[in-house]
Design an enzyme around this catalytic site. Structure first.
Site, short mmCIF file in Angstrom:
data_model
loop_
_atom_site.label_atom_id
_atom_site.label_comp_id
_atom_site.label_asym_id
_atom_site.label_seq_id
_atom_site.Cartn_x
_atom_site.Cartn_y
_atom_site.Cartn_z
N SER A 121 0.84 -1.01 -0.01
CA SER A 121 -0.02 -0.09 0.08
C SER A 121 0.98 1.18 -0.10
O SER A 121 1.72 1.36 -0.73
CB SER A 121 -1.18 -0.01 1.29
OG SER A 121 -2.03 0.80 0.93
N HIS A 171 -6.18 -6.36 -2.14
CA HIS A 171 -5.14 -5.47 -1.68
C HIS A 171 -4.05 -6.20 -0.97
O HIS A 171 -4.12 -6.84 0.00
CB HIS A 171 -5.72 -4.24 -0.74
CG HIS A 171 -4.94 -3.40 -0.42
ND1 HIS A 171 -4.48 -2.46 -1.44
CD2 HIS A 171 -4.20 -2.49 0.69
CE1 HIS A 171 -3.68 -1.45 -0.98
NE2 HIS A 171 -3.65 -1.71 0.24
N ASP A 176 -8.12 -5.09 -6.15
CA ASP A 176 -7.58 -4.07 -5.32
C ASP A 176 -8.14 -2.66 -6.12
O ASP A 176 -7.35 -2.50 -7.03
CB ASP A 176 -6.33 -4.08 -4.96
CG ASP A 176 -5.75 -3.01 -4.11
OD1 ASP A 176 -6.56 -2.23 -3.69
OD2 ASP A 176 -4.62 -3.13 -4.12
#
Length: 497
Positions: free
Chosen positions: A174, A464, A439
């Protein structure tokens, strides 16, 4: 980076965000990266502390603070030393479970690596300043965080007397995935290679693509339009009934206070909360995050869409949305949906550390001053209604930090970020970019191998940071193959002279 910027950052991940479930702005309460698996307390290492510089941009500023990190040398052979693996902390507290679980630990065992995890400044217990006032937040930025990492690497090289040609490999998911690529680009003499997972390398003010991917994922995972059509119908019914029979919606969605006399921003928060239920559902669909309550592991796109499309009892579409909302309330241990905008803003104005342990105010500041990442309804207004547009999020920046943080300020900040790091045109080698098609953050990431040879792995059907979690018997063939491919890149880089 909501289901953020991210979010990482965050670790975590429960639906209770920022103290109110409706407020995510690209991250969850403790960041976007979830915990990697169950553990026993005696498995995880104790925290260590590193004396870090406050302001790397000012050599004459000698102020320091204590930054938290974790270390695992159980795979490392000091007589025949291997590489150094560094997991980069993000927009939430560093989680020691990552020191004993996750795919990177499997790689560490294979390559006999020494493992570190450095917590991001201003998150968790890494607190450079006495409070989180706007004046003190000036030292919170990705640029300062990268300098923290570089300083840490230099210091560990000296402290552990590592050989001069030791290879540091960095990992991040991320927002930390972006930091991993940027660290390799900015400090190539310190970092030999990087695994950048689910990284939003393009900063964007109006991240309208987020909900476009959410809608696309609902269609693709269920093989048609039925789920999306029922979602759209339910949102339209909620909109109409709020005007005609608000008391019905109050009861069905278990709101904390009646709608009578509420502000426009209160209603935007309400609609944003419903949409966020689906954002959270899609972003983490069928991943291998650790769940405190295993009964929620089966809350997936397919199971929720089954609720929405179930024709038994001829239940109205809005009631099915409320049924899903009740699940998310229970999952996040909330008794009601709190959509009060003023309360949310007051919570985010708090400058005391004790009020911001999850990182809500800190990440909000980074979105206002560096990234944007606002998941607006603009790209999927036909499904969710255009209730939470860009103005709604910009207003939050101004209400929390001051009128200076208006749309022009944010646009300039985002442009500067993209210029500084190169966005999707980043020039860097020995970085493998990993993205999942489910994602929503992949819309801001690199999906194809770069001309400079930096490889990209695009995994169909995964959510994700899915590649970062420990393998499961339920993993798809593509996800399993992606983990092997990453291992092969690491092996190749580590074999280089």
């Amino acid at each position: 980076m909501r289901p953020l910027i991210l979010y990482l950052l965050l670790f975590i991940l429960v639906n209770r965000v920022y103290g109110n479930r409706h407020f995510r702005l690209g991250r969850r309460e403790n960041g976007n990266l979830g915990a990697p698996g169950a553990f026993e307390d005696n498995e995880t290492p104790a925290p260590k502390w590193f004396s870090q510089k406050l302001d790397h941009s000012n050599p004459s500023d000698l102020r320091t603070w204590n930054q938290r990190y974790y270390m695992n040398d159980s795979f490392y052979d000091y007589e025949d030393p291997g590489p150094i693996f560094l997991m980069i902390g993000g927009e939430g507290p560093a989680d020691p479970r990552w020191m004993v679980k996750g795919t990177w630990i499997e790689y560490a065992k294979l390559f006999k690596a020494l493992c570190f995890n450095l917590e991001h400044r201003y998150y968790g217990e890494s607190r450079p300043t006495t409070d989180l006032s706007v004046k003190n937040l000036q030292f919170l930025s990705s640029q300062q965080a990268l300098a923290d990492l570089a300083n840490f690497i230099n210091a560990m090289n000296q402290k552990l007397k590592l050989r001069k040609n030791v290879k540091w490999m960095v990992f991040g998911g991320s927002y930390p995935g972006s930091l991993a690529a940027w660290l390799r680009m900015k400090y190539p003499h310190l970092v030999y290679g990087a695994v950048s997972s689910s990284a939003p390398l393009l900063a964007k003010v109006d991240f309208m693509e987020y909900f476009q991917v959410v809608v696309k994922a609902l269609r693709e995972k269920t093989g048609g339009d039925d789920c999306v059509n029922h979602l759209k119908e339910g949102m339209q019914q909620v909109d109409m009934m709020l005007k005609a029979n608000p008391e019905v919606i109050e009861k069905e969605f278990k709101v904390c206070s009646p709608f009578q006399g509420v502000s426009a921003n209160d209603l935007k928060n309400f609609f944003n909360s419903i949409a966020d239920d689906f954002a959270d559902l899609v972003q983490y669909n069928e991943d291998n995050r650790f769940s405190v309550d295993e009964k929620y592991k089966n809350v997936t796109i397919n199971t929720v869409c089954k609720i929405l499309t179930d024709s038994e009892g001829n239940k109205a579409a809005y009631k099915k949305l409320a049924e899903f909302n009740a699940i998310t309330l229970e999952k996040s241990h909330e008794t009601c949906m709190d959509y009060n905008y003023g309360k949310m803003i007051n919570e985010l104005r708090a400058v005391e550390w004790k009020e911001n342990t999850g990182g809500a105010r800190q990440w909000m500041y980074q979105t206002c001053t560096e990234f944007g990442f606002y998941q607006t309804s603009s790209g999927a207004a036909d499904i969710f209604g255009n209730h939470f547009d860009l103005d709604f999020f910009v207003q939050q920046c101004m209400d929390i930090f001051g009128q200076k943080y208006n749309l022009d300020f944010i646009r300039n900040a985002v442009a500067w970020t993209n210029t500084k790091y190169g966005a999707l045109d980043i020039e860097v080698t020995r970085v493998v970019y990993v993205q999942g098609s489910v994602d929503p953050w992949h819309a801001l990431g690199i999906l194809k191998t770069q001309d400079n040879g930096a490889p990209a792995i695009y995994i169909n059907g995964t959510a994700h940071c899915a590649n970062m979690y420990s393998p499961s018997d339920n993993d798809s063939t593509e996800l399993t193959e992606a983990r092997v491919e990453i291992q092969q890149f690491l092996d190749s880089w580590l074999r280089e002279p």
